[in-house]
Every structure is written in structure tokens, then in C-alpha cells.
Design a protein around this motif. Structure first.
Motif, PDB file in Angstrom:
ATOM      1  N   SER A  53       1.574  26.359 -51.448  1.00  0.00           N
ATOM      2  CA  SER A  53       0.273  26.329 -52.117  1.00  0.00           C
ATOM      3  C   SER A  53      -0.279  24.913 -52.192  1.00  0.00           C
ATOM      4  CB  SER A  53       0.413  26.893 -53.535  1.00  0.00           C
ATOM      5  OG  SER A  53       1.195  26.009 -54.322  1.00  0.00           O
ATOM      6  N   GLU A  54      -1.520  24.841 -52.622  1.00  0.00           N
ATOM      7  CA  GLU A  54      -2.142  23.533 -52.843  1.00  0.00           C
ATOM      8  C   GLU A  54      -1.332  22.727 -53.851  1.00  0.00           C
ATOM      9  OE1 GLU A  54      -5.848  25.227 -54.054  1.00  0.00           O
ATOM     10  OE2 GLU A  54      -6.764  24.919 -52.081  1.00  0.00           O
ATOM     11  N   ILE A 102       2.253  30.785 -62.274  1.00  0.00           N
ATOM     12  CA  ILE A 102       1.959  30.850 -60.849  1.00  0.00           C
ATOM     13  C   ILE A 102       0.560  31.411 -60.643  1.00  0.00           C
ATOM     14  CG2 ILE A 102       4.363  31.026 -60.101  1.00  0.00           C
ATOM     15  CD1 ILE A 102       4.006  34.057 -59.913  1.00  0.00           C
ATOM     16  N   ARG A 103      -0.025  31.121 -59.501  1.00  0.00           N
ATOM     17  CA  ARG A 103      -1.402  31.532 -59.229  1.00  0.00           C
ATOM     18  C   ARG A 103      -1.526  32.564 -58.117  1.00  0.00           C
ATOM     19  NH1 ARG A 103      -3.504  25.394 -59.097  1.00  0.00           N
ATOM     20  NH2 ARG A 103      -3.057  24.918 -61.255  1.00  0.00           N
ATOM     21  N   HIS A 104      -0.428  32.791 -57.391  1.00  0.00           N
ATOM     22  CA  HIS A 104      -0.441  33.740 -56.279  1.00  0.00           C
ATOM     23  C   HIS A 104       0.802  34.613 -56.367  1.00  0.00           C
ATOM     24  CE1 HIS A 104      -2.897  30.329 -55.010  1.00  0.00           C
ATOM     25  NE2 HIS A 104      -3.650  31.256 -54.457  1.00  0.00           N
ATOM     26  N   SER A 111      10.986  45.749 -48.122  1.00  0.00           N
ATOM     27  CA  SER A 111      10.970  44.398 -47.548  1.00  0.00           C
ATOM     28  C   SER A 111       9.630  44.083 -46.894  1.00  0.00           C
ATOM     29  CB  SER A 111      12.097  44.263 -46.516  1.00  0.00           C
ATOM     30  OG  SER A 111      11.887  45.180 -45.460  1.00  0.00           O
ATOM     31  N   GLN A 112       8.662  44.993 -47.032  1.00  0.00           N
ATOM     32  CA  GLN A 112       7.356  44.805 -46.402  1.00  0.00           C
ATOM     33  C   GLN A 112       6.356  44.164 -47.360  1.00  0.00           C
ATOM     34  OE1 GLN A 112       5.500  48.372 -44.940  1.00  0.00           O
ATOM     35  NE2 GLN A 112       3.750  47.272 -44.119  1.00  0.00           N
ATOM     36  N   VAL A 113       5.735  43.092 -46.911  1.00  0.00           N
ATOM     37  CA  VAL A 113       4.690  42.437 -47.687  1.00  0.00           C
ATOM     38  C   VAL A 113       3.408  43.236 -47.524  1.00  0.00           C
ATOM     39  CG1 VAL A 113       3.326  40.345 -47.993  1.00  0.00           C
ATOM     40  CG2 VAL A 113       5.737  40.165 -47.368  1.00  0.00           C
ATOM     41  N   MET A 114       2.847  43.663 -48.652  1.00  0.00           N
ATOM     42  CA  MET A 114       1.626  44.457 -48.645  1.00  0.00           C
ATOM     43  C   MET A 114       0.380  43.573 -48.750  1.00  0.00           C
ATOM     44  SD  MET A 114       3.194  47.335 -48.493  1.00  0.00           S
ATOM     45  CE  MET A 114       1.857  48.473 -48.612  1.00  0.00           C
ATOM     46  N   GLY A 115       0.530  42.411 -49.393  1.00  0.00           N
ATOM     47  CA  GLY A 115      -0.592  41.505 -49.591  1.00  0.00           C
ATOM     48  C   GLY A 115      -0.279  40.512 -50.681  1.00  0.00           C
ATOM     49  N   VAL A 116      -1.289  39.755 -51.071  1.00  0.00           N
ATOM     50  CA  VAL A 116      -1.141  38.737 -52.107  1.00  0.00           C
ATOM     51  C   VAL A 116      -2.287  38.888 -53.098  1.00  0.00           C
ATOM     52  CG1 VAL A 116      -1.079  36.259 -52.601  1.00  0.00           C
ATOM     53  CG2 VAL A 116      -0.068  37.119 -50.489  1.00  0.00           C
TER      54      VAL A 116
END
Length: 143
Positions: A53-54, A102-104, A111-116
Motif C-alpha cells: 500500500s501507499e 487497515i484500509r484495504h 484460496s480464491q481472492v474474490m476482490g478487495v
């Protein structure tokens, strides 16, 4: 109350932006600037291994005098991840983000990333839900 999965489905920007652990900080920053995002997932093939992240850039690169073109993501990414399932409620997501500062928040099923989800996504949804309740109460009062 909506779930993380429902909120993800409604998001206009549903792409999952990521970089490999071997990418340079500069490459991650270019992607973040191009897509106007504040964080990028770090994925080793299909596995989520971190987030950059930034905040990571400011604290782990700039303040430590490191070079963005020579430093790899894997050397500075946040690898202690907090994730939620698509079934987590918006309130649960907000509580976790507040508690962990945290911001995100990656949304993961198995184990699958769906999004953020970002803190902005959650605040917008909370305001929308509150506005709806207020309208309903005002209609009830005026009947």
C-alpha cells in the motif's frame, strides 16, 4: 445488512490488481497510479501472499531511504494479512479494519481472492444504508 460479497458484486471497479513478489516497488507504484488505487495485492501465481500500500511505501521505502527501482515487493510487502469471506457482514469488515488499522481488506473464499474492499467502499455503503433507514423512518412518521 449487506455482505462483503454483495458489496463486491456492486462495485464499479471489480478488477483484482496484483503484482508478483519479485516485482519492483516502482512497477507496483506505476500500476497503482495507472489504476488510481491505494494498494495492490501481491500474488504468487494464484496464491495471495501479501499486500503493498501507499502506507508501506511511505514507511518502508521513503523513510528508510530505499530505492523504488531496486527494491522488490517481497522485501517490503505486508505479509500478515487480514482477510474476510464473502459472507462477512459490512459491520464485521468495518470492525476488523478499525481494530487492525487497515484500509484495504481482501475478500477470500477458500484460496480464491474474490476482490478487495477499501475503507471508502465500506463507509459509502454504511452511509447509504443509514440514509435508507432515515428515509423509511421519515415516511413512517409522516403517515
Amino acid at each position: 445488512m449487506k455482505t462483503a460479497g454483495q458489496l463486491l458484486a456492486e462495485k464499479q471497479r471489480q478488477a483484482i490488481y496484483n503484482v508478483p513478489p519479485q516485482a519492483t516497488i516502482y512497477a507496483a507504484l506505476q500500476l497503482m497510479a495507472e489504476k488510481d488505487i491505494g494498494a495492490v495485492l501481491v500474488m504468487d501465481e494464484d496464491s495471495l501472499v501479501g499486500i503493498f500500500s501507499e502506507r508501506d511505501y511511505a514507511r518502508k521505502i521513503i523513510l528508510k531511504g530505499k530505492n523504488s527501482t531496486d527494491t522488490l515487493i517481497q522485501d517490503v510487502m505486508t505479509s500478515r494479512l487480514f482477510v474476510v469471506s464473502p459472507h462477512s457482514t459490512i459491520s464485521e469488515c468495518m470492525a476488523l479494519m478499525s481494530e487492525k488499522r487497515i484500509r484495504h481488506l481482501p475478500v477470500v473464499e477458500g484460496s480464491q481472492v474474490m476482490g478487495v474492499l477499501s475503507i471508502t467502499d465500506l463507509v459509502r455503503e454504511t452511509i447509504r444504508a443509514q440514509d435508507f433507514v432515515i428515509q423509511q423512518l421519515e415516511q413512517y412518521i409522516h403517515q
